[in-house]
Each structure stands twice: as structure tokens, then as C-alpha cells.
Design an enzyme around this catalytic site. Structure first.
Site, PDB file in Angstrom:
ATOM      1  N   ASP A   1       0.803  -1.228   0.000  1.00 48.06           N
ATOM      2  CA  ASP A   1       0.000   0.000   0.000  1.00 48.06           C
ATOM      3  C   ASP A   1       0.840   1.284   0.000  1.00 48.06           C
ATOM      4  OD1 ASP A   1       0.986  -0.287   2.546  1.00 48.06           O
ATOM      5  OD2 ASP A   1      -0.878   0.234   3.567  1.00 48.06           O
ATOM      6  N   GLU A   2       2.124   1.172  -0.347  1.00 42.74           N
ATOM      7  CA  GLU A   2       2.985   2.344  -0.432  1.00 42.74           C
ATOM      8  C   GLU A   2       3.857   2.246  -1.682  1.00 42.74           C
ATOM      9  OE1 GLU A   2       4.463   3.902   3.761  1.00 42.74           O
ATOM     10  OE2 GLU A   2       4.675   1.722   3.642  1.00 42.74           O
TER      11      GLU A   2
END
Length: 405
Positions: free
Chosen positions: A100-101
Site C-alpha cells: 500500500d505504499e
């Protein structure tokens, strides 16, 4: 920029279930067990004090109306890949940092997307929200360290979720924060720094580098550079292409107390990492084994490694080394988590022959098993030990990242 997805797993679930939009929702490993662990909590749930990594029963005390959803890992991976594609439409320099990054270097394409880097970040944020339903935050800086610090300490905490942190303004926005907030500082390092009188990030940044290097060597320089926003590493799309270590670990469903039970799991792990190693066309020279108990307050276990005589990717040879290493250091206490890794990797094109062992037969057996699994699935052929009560191969095959697909 560092683009970070807010409460990623929970956001994906809320997109799939609009009826939960205004309800406190968490994603948990096993909703049927009140002792299950929370993997992600939406902002509404967090407003009740619910946090990730706490037990469900603890969260329910804080918020009795909590909506608990089982994770869907395959879908999270697909949405993550969709977000990566969105970012690649803004720049060809996109690097995944986690599910998620993502880092994105906008230097060469900024002029195509508005008048400023903030405007470009807003366009990225809007695209991700419209196409996936996930709200993204953007930390912006001249390098990856500043972008990461900016996202974690500022962008995640402000309205709009976008901030541009200039290096000469670190003192204003970052240096007053406690040392534990700095990227890469764990609880143990925090205690050491406190003992040196270093309480906040600014104090670390202004500590003489020679003092930190003398105490921790290269690690001392790393934390000093992070505190000062120094980073020369580029955003590299292929950063995960060159394997340095191949490993696997798993949390067991119960305490394993018998040596034979633990050996079954170790063999399953060795089979998995050796297959992956062969798939990359590599061999390893160093094996690592780690284990720990279930009680985090009274930690037990170890992490040790062993240099092999010759590099190999043969399952039975790696397993023999792993088993020897484990029994050398195991104290006999119950085990809840096991991990195995293979490092010091080299090409498998050339390998050492032996007068005393039929290594070609071992390699042939591994190849046949790999071919069968490639054609018919991971559990189409298993060692008999995997079918005992201690085996986890069948259950693990139904999961991604330790959670059901």
C-alpha cells in the site's frame, strides 16, 4: 512522492460493501475467534481507539458495534497492482515499497500534469479514489527519505493528505518530533538513543556523525542521514528484481512442542524456498533459521545462520542443514513461529560435483516435483510428512500472506 493508501485493506472492503461506509470496520485474520488479530482499521474505528495488531476482543471493548471482515488478500493484491498502473501513467519511475505504499519520481513528467507538484499529487489522488475507491496520501520531497518522512509525519495527519516538505524546512516540521517517530527507529534503538540524551529527531540530526559511527558503525550513519533528510538512492522500478535473500516463515496454529512436528514444518518451508530459488535460477550458500514462542512479553527462541560448504538449491540438502541448525539452538520450549531463509545467492548455472553423493539424482527429483506443481498446483504432490497432523502445506496453499484468499 511517497503515495500511501489510507487503511488499505479496510478501504477496499468498504468499497466492496457500501453499506459499511459510515460504520467502524476492521479487517481481522479470524472473525470467528475473538482472539484473532486486527490487520487494518478504518478511520471511524480508529476514532474509538481501535488499533492494528490488537486482539478482536480488545477492539470490541472499545467499540461494541465494530464490523469485522475476513481479509481477501488476492483482491488487495489486485487493487495494489491497479494503483501501480495508475501511477505508471504519470511516470515511468514507480517503485513498490509495500502493498500500500509506492514511490514515484515525477521529475521528468511534472510539466505534463499541471503547474505544480501539488497539483500533480491531487490528480494522482483523485484518479486512485475514482478508480479504486481508496483514499491516498502523498508525501513529497527531493528524495525518498524526505518523501517517506513527509508522508508519515505530516501528510497522513492533515486535511487533504498532501504535503511538500523542503529539506531546509526539516527543522520546522520534523525535528521536534520524538525520536521514535523517525523511519527506521525501533524500540531498542530508541532506548539506546535516550541513554545518549537524544530525545527528538533534531537532536539526532545535530549529533556529530563520528559519535554515531563509533557507536553503531554504518547503522549510526544511516539513522543520522535519515534525520538530516539525506538519501542518494533513486526510485527504481526493478528494485525487487534482484533477489538477495529468499525466505519464508509462518505462524503455527498452536504451540508445537515435539521435535518431529517442528521438523515437518521446517521441511515444508525448505521445499517452498528451494523451489522459488530454483525458479530464479539461483543457489544459496547461507541458511538461516528462526523460531519464537507465542508469549511476546517473555520472548523465547532464536535466529541463527550457517554457511554451507558449497552453494546449493537441493531441498534435502538445505533441509539437512536447517534441521541441524535448529536442533543446535532450540531450547526445547514450545514454538509458535518458524522461518527459514537462503542467502548469499549465486547463479545455478555452475555447481560443484561430488564423488560421494548422487546430487544429480536429488536435482532430478526436485525437477520432477517442480514440473508437477507447475502443471497441477502447489499441493498436487507432497511429501508424506506434510499429510501428518503437524503438516501445514494444505492449509497454507489456501492462503495468501497467511490469510485465506
Amino acid at each position: 512522492m511517497l503515495i500511501d493508501m489510507q487503511s488499505f485493506y479496510a478501504s477496499v472492503e468498504k468499497t466492496n460493501h457500501p453499506e459499511y461506509k459510515n460504520k467502524p470496520l476492521v479487517v481481522a485474520g479470524d472473525p470467528e475467534r475473538r482472539s484473532g488479530i486486527i490487520l487494518a482499521a478504518c478511520p471511524i474505528a480508529k476514532s474509538y481507539g481501535v488499533t492494528t495488531a490488537e486482539a478482536i476482543w480488545q477492539a470490541l471493548k472499545k467499540c461494541p458495534d465494530l464490523v469485522i471482515v475476513r481479509p481477501h488478500m488476492q483482491q488487495y493484491i489486485e487493487v495494489s497492482m491497479q494503483i501501480t498502473k495508475i501511477l505508471e501513467s504519470f511516470s515511468d519511475l514507480v517503485e513498490s515499497y509495500s502493498i500500500d505504499e509506492l514511490f514515484i519520481d515525477c521529475s521528468g513528467s511534472l510539466h505534463l500534469f499541471g503547474n505544480s507538484i501539488i497539483e500533480m499529487a491531487r490528480q494522482i489522488q483523485q484518479r486512485i479514489l475514482i478508480e479504486t475507491g481508496v483514499y491516498a496520501r502523498a508525501g513529497i520531497g527531493e528524495n525518498k527519505v524526505i518523501a517517506k518522512i513527509c508522508c508519515d509525519m505530516i501528510a497522513k495527519k492533515i486535511e487533504g493528505g498532501i504535503f511538500y516538505l523542503r529539506k531546509d524546512e526539516l527543522y520546522k516540521h520534523v525535528w521536534r518530533n520524538p525520536i521514535r517517530d523517525l523511519w527506521g527507529i525501533g524500540s531498542r534503538m530508541e532506548k539506546h538513543l535516550w541513554n545518549m540524551g537524544i530525545r527528538n529527531i533534531g537532536q539526532l540530526a545535530n549529533t556529530p556523525l563520528s559519535k554515531l559511527r563509533k557507536r553503531w558503525g554504518v547503522n549510526g550513519e544511516v539513522i543520522w542521514r535519515v534525520a538530516n533528510g539525506l538519501d542518494d538512492s533513486p526510485v527504481t522500478p526493478s528494485s525487487h528484481s534482484n533477489q538477495k535473500i529468499i525466505g519464508n516463515g509462518m505462524t503455527l496454529p498452536r504451540d508445537y512442542r515435539e521435535g518431529w512436528e517442528i521438523e515437518v514444518v521446517l521441511l515444508d518451508l525448505c521445499s517452498q524456498i528451494c523451489r522459488r530459488t530454483r525458479g530464479f535460477g539461483l543457489m544459496g550458500s547461507v541458511v538461516s533459521v528462526g523460531c519464537s514462542g507465542a508469549d511476546w512479553d517473555r520472548a523465547t527462541g532464536f535466529s541463527r545462520q550457517l554457511k554451507l560448504v558449497d552453494p546449493t538449491n537441493v531441498t534435502v540438502d538445505i533441509y539437512a542443514a536447517v534441521k541441524k541448525l535448529f536442533h543446535t539452538y532450540w531450547d526445547g520450549l514450545p514454538v509458535r513461529r518458524l522461518s527459514v531463509a537462503l542467502s548469499d545467492l549465486s547463479s545455478a548455472d555452475t555447481y560443484q560435483l561430488s564423488f560421494f553423493e548422487d546430487n544429480e539424482k536429488k536435482r532430478a527429483i526436485d525437477k520432477v516435483m517442480d514440473d508437477i506443481k507447475d502443471r497441477f498446483g502447489e499441493v498436487s504432490i507432497l511429501r508424506a510428512s506434510s499429510l501428518t497432523s503437524a503438516g501445514q502445506a494444505m492449509d497454507r496453499n489456501a492462503k495468501i500472506g497467511g490469510h485465506y484468499k
